[in-house]
Motif scaffolding. Structure first.
Motif, PDB file in Angstrom:
ATOM      1  N   VAL A  84       0.861  -1.179   0.000  1.00 47.61           N
ATOM      2  CA  VAL A  84       0.000   0.000   0.000  1.00 47.61           C
ATOM      3  C   VAL A  84       0.901   1.233   0.000  1.00 47.61           C
ATOM      4  O   VAL A  84       1.831   1.320   0.804  1.00 47.61           O
ATOM      5  N   GLU A 130      -0.948  -1.450  -5.539  1.00 47.89           N
ATOM      6  CA  GLU A 130      -2.188  -2.185  -5.295  1.00 47.89           C
ATOM      7  C   GLU A 130      -3.253  -1.287  -4.676  1.00 47.89           C
ATOM      8  O   GLU A 130      -4.442  -1.403  -4.981  1.00 47.89           O
ATOM      9  N   ARG A 131      -2.839  -0.408  -3.785  1.00 50.77           N
ATOM     10  CA  ARG A 131      -3.699   0.626  -3.218  1.00 50.77           C
ATOM     11  C   ARG A 131      -2.837   1.870  -3.043  1.00 50.77           C
ATOM     12  O   ARG A 131      -1.695   1.769  -2.601  1.00 50.77           O
ATOM     13  N   THR A 164      -7.218   6.340 -11.650  1.00 53.56           N
ATOM     14  CA  THR A 164      -7.300   4.896 -11.444  1.00 53.56           C
ATOM     15  C   THR A 164      -8.124   4.584 -10.197  1.00 53.56           C
ATOM     16  O   THR A 164      -8.065   5.317  -9.204  1.00 53.56           O
ATOM     17  N   THR A 196      -7.810   2.552  -7.857  1.00 46.67           N
ATOM     18  CA  THR A 196      -7.084   2.147  -6.649  1.00 46.67           C
ATOM     19  C   THR A 196      -6.692   3.322  -5.778  1.00 46.67           C
ATOM     20  O   THR A 196      -6.143   3.135  -4.690  1.00 46.67           O
ATOM     21  N   ARG A 201      -7.262   6.505  -3.317  1.00 46.97           N
ATOM     22  CA  ARG A 201      -8.166   7.048  -2.308  1.00 46.97           C
ATOM     23  C   ARG A 201      -7.514   8.285  -1.688  1.00 46.97           C
ATOM     24  O   ARG A 201      -6.322   8.276  -1.380  1.00 46.97           O
ATOM     25  N   GLU A 259      -7.794   0.606   5.230  1.00 51.97           N
ATOM     26  CA  GLU A 259      -7.270   0.188   3.935  1.00 51.97           C
ATOM     27  C   GLU A 259      -6.222  -0.912   4.089  1.00 51.97           C
ATOM     28  O   GLU A 259      -6.159  -1.845   3.285  1.00 51.97           O
ATOM     29  N   ALA A 296      -6.489  -4.662   2.632  1.00 52.63           N
ATOM     30  CA  ALA A 296      -5.440  -5.237   1.796  1.00 52.63           C
ATOM     31  C   ALA A 296      -4.990  -6.591   2.331  1.00 52.63           C
ATOM     32  O   ALA A 296      -4.788  -7.545   1.574  1.00 52.63           O
TER      33      ALA A 296
END
Length: 466
Positions: free
Chosen positions: A163, A239-240, A257, A259, A261, A447, A451
């Protein structure tokens, strides 16, 4: 076990406590050894530790005390990756030869690309020894690129989920914004999108061609294929990606995208209260307070911004408050009668008393000022600072001087504009209100938990115990 939701509705206190106990995770946090990158990572580490998680922070040797004070375990980077950001000329000996986006490219190559092999070696060693449930990296830490590429080519790759936390202004190429580093305001409509597409091609295929080539060569040396995206678009491959700051501070992208935030602003904890300067009471007077600083890194030449500000406002009915970022106050020379100075000042106490913040546009300091509703006069022309300055202007929270070495006249006009027009303060306060609505640490933990849970669902089931 990872992924169990905490504080389930209707659960008894005993059950909730047992869930809390078994839910704790083991996290590895990674950061380039740069103060502005490390500070939010250490703040995140402190919060995760307070929630009961085990946390290891991989960063430069000089940050050991800060990491351990947060309750986390420190691991040092090695080789080229373990440098001291306080003496940038040791790491960037040719930096003064470049200007504008050429300087950004030099910085990216030297600090963030050439260090990838040593960062990757340190990450691999940490994974072997720490066995983290998830890895958290600040957005410029590229040492996990080989792992991200592995995951792109094999969804079952055996490393933990990764992340990223965006500690710099958000970077992702788009038809809706100009390329990162140019500091250009968005232009609405079709003409703006055409401009952006042309500039994106120019920057990616010409200006940053050598940087892209260097990144791919280093990846090849580590047995990985070339990047599938532009070298400044790593937000696409994580991935995030959790971008710090309110979304209202970022020009919108329709092709963002999924992914990504926005999670709000990580504010460092208040430092231990020390003795305040003997002039501190003057901050509560009738004069507007103008604070100016060049931060703790770009403060070797105090005449870049601090001295022009002192000269600009010497005849104004304001109180100018200077923080030298650790440089001796004597280096400022004689101060005007309306100026006060100290090497360091407690920002949690200073910002509520500040009317205008004159800054060289570091992202962390800008976010801290905005969290207190303080409008800005931004003067940045190196690293990510043109992008920060552009966002200050675009958001309406301040004035962009479009120079890292503004004249006294330019600073005076900028401060006068902000003090005369309440719209700047109103917009800064609106951003402060937006920042206050985020449960930043809670969102980051959520998050991470998601994950870990998603990663666990992809792992092969454990063999049954006989």
């Amino acid at each position: 076990m990872p992924g169990v939701h905490r504080h389930a509705p209707g659960a008894s206190a005993r059950f909730a406590a047992s869930v809390e106990e078994i839910h704790m995770s083991n996290y590895l946090l990674c950061s380039n050894p740069i103060q502005g990158h490390v500070a939010p990572i250490v703040a995140i580490a402190r919060d995760l530790v307070s929630r009961g998680h085990r946390v290891t922070v991989l960063t430069g040797s000089r940050f050991r005390d800060a990491v351990e004070a947060a309750g986390a375990t420190h691991r040092a980077l090695g080789g080229l990756a373990d440098y001291d950001d306080r003496d940038v000329h040791d790491q960037l000996p040719d930096r003064d030869r470049y200007r504008g986006i050429a300087k950004l490219q030099y910085d990216v190559q030297t600090i963030f690309v050439k260090t990838v092999p040593d960062q990757f070696a340190a990450v691999e060693a940490a994974i072997d020894e720490v066995s983290p449930d998830a890895i958290v990296v600040e957005s410029a830490f590229a040492g996990v690129l080989p792992l991200l590429i592995d995951r792109q080519h094999d969804a079952e790759a055996g490393h933990p989920p990764i992340v990223a936390v965006g500690v710099l202004p958000f970077s992702q190429s788009s038809a809706d914004v100009a390329p990162y580093g140019l500091g250009l305001l968005p232009v609405p409509g079709g003409l703006g999108r055409i401009r952006n597409r042309v500039l994106n091609v120019l920057v990616q295929r010409v200006v940053f061609r050598a940087t892209q080539k260097l990144a791919n060569e280093l990846l090849h040396s580590l047995g990985r294929p070339s990047l599938s995206s532009f070298v400044l678009d790593l937000s696409r491959v994580h991935e995030r990606f959790l971008q710090l700051g309110p979304s209202d501070f970022e020009p919108p992208r329709r092709d963002l995208t999924p992914t990504v935030r926005f999670v709000g602003t990580v504010l460092p904890p208040a430092p231990a209260a020390g003795a305040l300067p003997d002039w501190w009471h003057e901050l509560d007077g009738d004069r507007p307070v103008v604070h100016v600083t060049q931060g703790t890194i770009d403060n070797k030449e105090l005449d870049r911004l601090i001295r022009p500000t002192l000269d600009a406002l010497a005849d104004r009915d304001v109180l100018v408050v200077v923080s030298t970022g650790g440089r001796p106050v004597s280096e400022l020379g004689e101060l005007p009668a309306n100026a006060r100075a100290a090497e360091f000042l407690p920002y949690d106490l200073l910002m509520p008393k500040t009317d205008v913040f004159v800054t060289n546009a570091g992202y962390g300091g800008t976010q801290f000022a905005l969290s207190h509703g303080v409008p800005l006069v931004a003067a940045g022309d190196t690293e990510d600072k043109p992008e920060v300055s552009m966002r200050v202007e675009w958001s309406g929270a301040g004035v962009n001087l479009r120079s890292g070495t503004p004249t006294a006249e330019a600073v005076r006009e900028g401060v006068d504009r902000v003090l005369a027009d309440p719209a700047f303060t109103d917009r800064a306060q609106a951003l402060a209100d937006a920042i206050a609505e985020y449960d930043t640490f809670g969102l980051i933990e959520a998050e991470l938990e998601a994950a870990v849970l998603a990663h666990g669902s992809r792992m092969p089931a454990a063999a049954p115990v006989e």
